[in-house]
Write a protein that holds these residues in place. Structure first.
Motif, PDB file in Angstrom:
ATOM      1  N   THR A  29      -1.833   5.376  -4.794  1.00 31.47           N
ATOM      2  CA  THR A  29      -0.874   4.274  -4.709  1.00 31.47           C
ATOM      3  C   THR A  29      -1.706   3.012  -4.608  1.00 31.47           C
ATOM      4  OG1 THR A  29      -0.823   4.264  -2.290  1.00 31.47           O
ATOM      5  CG2 THR A  29       0.790   5.698  -3.412  1.00 31.47           C
ATOM      6  N   TYR A  30      -1.082   1.858  -4.821  1.00 35.61           N
ATOM      7  CA  TYR A  30      -1.823   0.608  -4.654  1.00 35.61           C
ATOM      8  C   TYR A  30      -2.410   0.530  -3.245  1.00 35.61           C
ATOM      9  CZ  TYR A  30      -0.685  -1.969  -8.978  1.00 35.61           C
ATOM     10  OH  TYR A  30      -0.612  -2.422 -10.264  1.00 35.61           O
ATOM     11  N   SER A  31      -1.652   0.956  -2.250  1.00 36.84           N
ATOM     12  CA  SER A  31      -2.141   0.901  -0.867  1.00 36.84           C
ATOM     13  C   SER A  31      -3.363   1.785  -0.661  1.00 36.84           C
ATOM     14  CB  SER A  31      -1.036   1.312   0.109  1.00 36.84           C
ATOM     15  OG  SER A  31       0.008   0.383   0.089  1.00 36.84           O
ATOM     16  N   LYS A  32      -3.324   3.010  -1.182  1.00 37.56           N
ATOM     17  CA  LYS A  32      -4.464   3.923  -1.022  1.00 37.56           C
ATOM     18  C   LYS A  32      -5.691   3.384  -1.738  1.00 37.56           C
ATOM     19  CE  LYS A  32      -1.907   8.226  -0.416  1.00 37.56           C
ATOM     20  NZ  LYS A  32      -1.597   9.538  -1.002  1.00 37.56           N
ATOM     21  N   ILE A  33      -5.495   2.856  -2.929  1.00 37.00           N
ATOM     22  CA  ILE A  33      -6.617   2.304  -3.692  1.00 37.00           C
ATOM     23  C   ILE A  33      -7.180   1.085  -2.962  1.00 37.00           C
ATOM     24  CG2 ILE A  33      -7.310   1.235  -5.869  1.00 37.00           C
ATOM     25  CD1 ILE A  33      -4.969   2.894  -7.170  1.00 37.00           C
ATOM     26  N   ALA A  34      -6.305   0.210  -2.468  1.00 39.30           N
ATOM     27  CA  ALA A  34      -6.752  -0.985  -1.752  1.00 39.30           C
ATOM     28  C   ALA A  34      -7.547  -0.609  -0.507  1.00 39.30           C
ATOM     29  CB  ALA A  34      -5.559  -1.859  -1.382  1.00 39.30           C
ATOM     30  N   LYS A  35      -7.073   0.387   0.223  1.00 35.65           N
ATOM     31  CA  LYS A  35      -7.790   0.809   1.434  1.00 35.65           C
ATOM     32  C   LYS A  35      -9.180   1.328   1.079  1.00 35.65           C
ATOM     33  CE  LYS A  35      -7.480   3.485   5.634  1.00 35.65           C
ATOM     34  NZ  LYS A  35      -6.677   4.368   6.470  1.00 35.65           N
ATOM     35  N   SER A  40      -8.749  -2.464   3.026  1.00 35.40           N
ATOM     36  CA  SER A  40      -7.496  -2.559   3.770  1.00 35.40           C
ATOM     37  C   SER A  40      -6.323  -2.242   2.858  1.00 35.40           C
ATOM     38  CB  SER A  40      -7.322  -3.976   4.328  1.00 35.40           C
ATOM     39  OG  SER A  40      -6.013  -4.149   4.848  1.00 35.40           O
ATOM     40  N   ALA A  41      -5.443  -1.358   3.327  1.00 39.23           N
ATOM     41  CA  ALA A  41      -4.245  -1.029   2.552  1.00 39.23           C
ATOM     42  C   ALA A  41      -3.373  -2.259   2.350  1.00 39.23           C
ATOM     43  CB  ALA A  41      -3.454   0.072   3.256  1.00 39.23           C
ATOM     44  N   GLY A  42      -3.447  -3.194   3.285  1.00 35.20           N
ATOM     45  CA  GLY A  42      -2.656  -4.415   3.196  1.00 35.20           C
ATOM     46  C   GLY A  42      -3.042  -5.328   2.042  1.00 35.20           C
ATOM     47  N   ARG A  43      -4.152  -5.028   1.393  1.00 33.26           N
ATOM     48  CA  ARG A  43      -4.593  -5.861   0.262  1.00 33.26           C
ATOM     49  C   ARG A  43      -4.052  -5.359  -1.081  1.00 33.26           C
ATOM     50  NH1 ARG A  43     -10.844  -7.057   0.567  1.00 33.26           N
ATOM     51  NH2 ARG A  43     -10.220  -8.438  -1.122  1.00 33.26           N
ATOM     52  N   TRP A  44      -3.036  -4.473  -1.041  1.00 36.79           N
ATOM     53  CA  TRP A  44      -2.495  -3.911  -2.279  1.00 36.79           C
ATOM     54  C   TRP A  44      -1.932  -4.988  -3.196  1.00 36.79           C
ATOM     55  CZ3 TRP A  44       2.537  -4.428  -3.853  1.00 36.79           C
ATOM     56  CH2 TRP A  44       3.463  -4.835  -2.893  1.00 36.79           C
ATOM     57  N   ARG A  45      -1.461  -6.086  -2.623  1.00 37.19           N
ATOM     58  CA  ARG A  45      -0.891  -7.157  -3.457  1.00 37.19           C
ATOM     59  C   ARG A  45      -1.957  -7.802  -4.352  1.00 37.19           C
ATOM     60  NH1 ARG A  45       1.989  -7.360   1.264  1.00 37.19           N
ATOM     61  NH2 ARG A  45       4.238  -7.187   1.042  1.00 37.19           N
ATOM     62  N   GLU A  46      -3.207  -7.772  -3.899  1.00 38.81           N
ATOM     63  CA  GLU A  46      -4.293  -8.286  -4.738  1.00 38.81           C
ATOM     64  C   GLU A  46      -4.461  -7.410  -5.977  1.00 38.81           C
ATOM     65  OE1 GLU A  46      -7.958  -9.294  -2.557  1.00 38.81           O
ATOM     66  OE2 GLU A  46      -6.718  -9.256  -0.739  1.00 38.81           O
ATOM     67  N   LEU A  47      -4.309  -6.095  -5.807  1.00 37.75           N
ATOM     68  CA  LEU A  47      -4.354  -5.199  -6.966  1.00 37.75           C
ATOM     69  C   LEU A  47      -3.194  -5.479  -7.907  1.00 37.75           C
ATOM     70  CD1 LEU A  47      -5.299  -1.767  -5.367  1.00 37.75           C
ATOM     71  CD2 LEU A  47      -6.665  -3.087  -6.966  1.00 37.75           C
TER      72      LEU A  47
END
Length: 69
Positions: A29-35, A40-47
């Protein structure tokens, strides 16, 4: 007695090059990839911002995602 040559592989803890790409794997997920890649999973919006053409809920195995610079 003989030498065994193995291809260089990136270390498991190696960080991706900023602005590089990532290939989606099963369960991502974007969250897993960002983490994993951004710390940080919270950086998913950057992806998501780096991949505006990809709906977050429509990630498919094998898709290439751009990583934020």
């Amino acid at each position: 007695h003989g030498w065994v040559l193995r291809p260089n592989r990136p270390r498991a803890d190696a960080k991706p090059t900023p602005g590089g790409s990532y290939t989606v794997k099963p369960g991502d997920t974007y969250s897993k990839i960002a983490k994993a890649l951004l710390g940080s999973a919270g950086r998913w919006r950057e992806l998501q911002a780096a991949n505006p053409q990809v709906e977050p809920r429509a990630l498919r195995v094998g898709m290439k995602l751009n990583l934020p610079a």
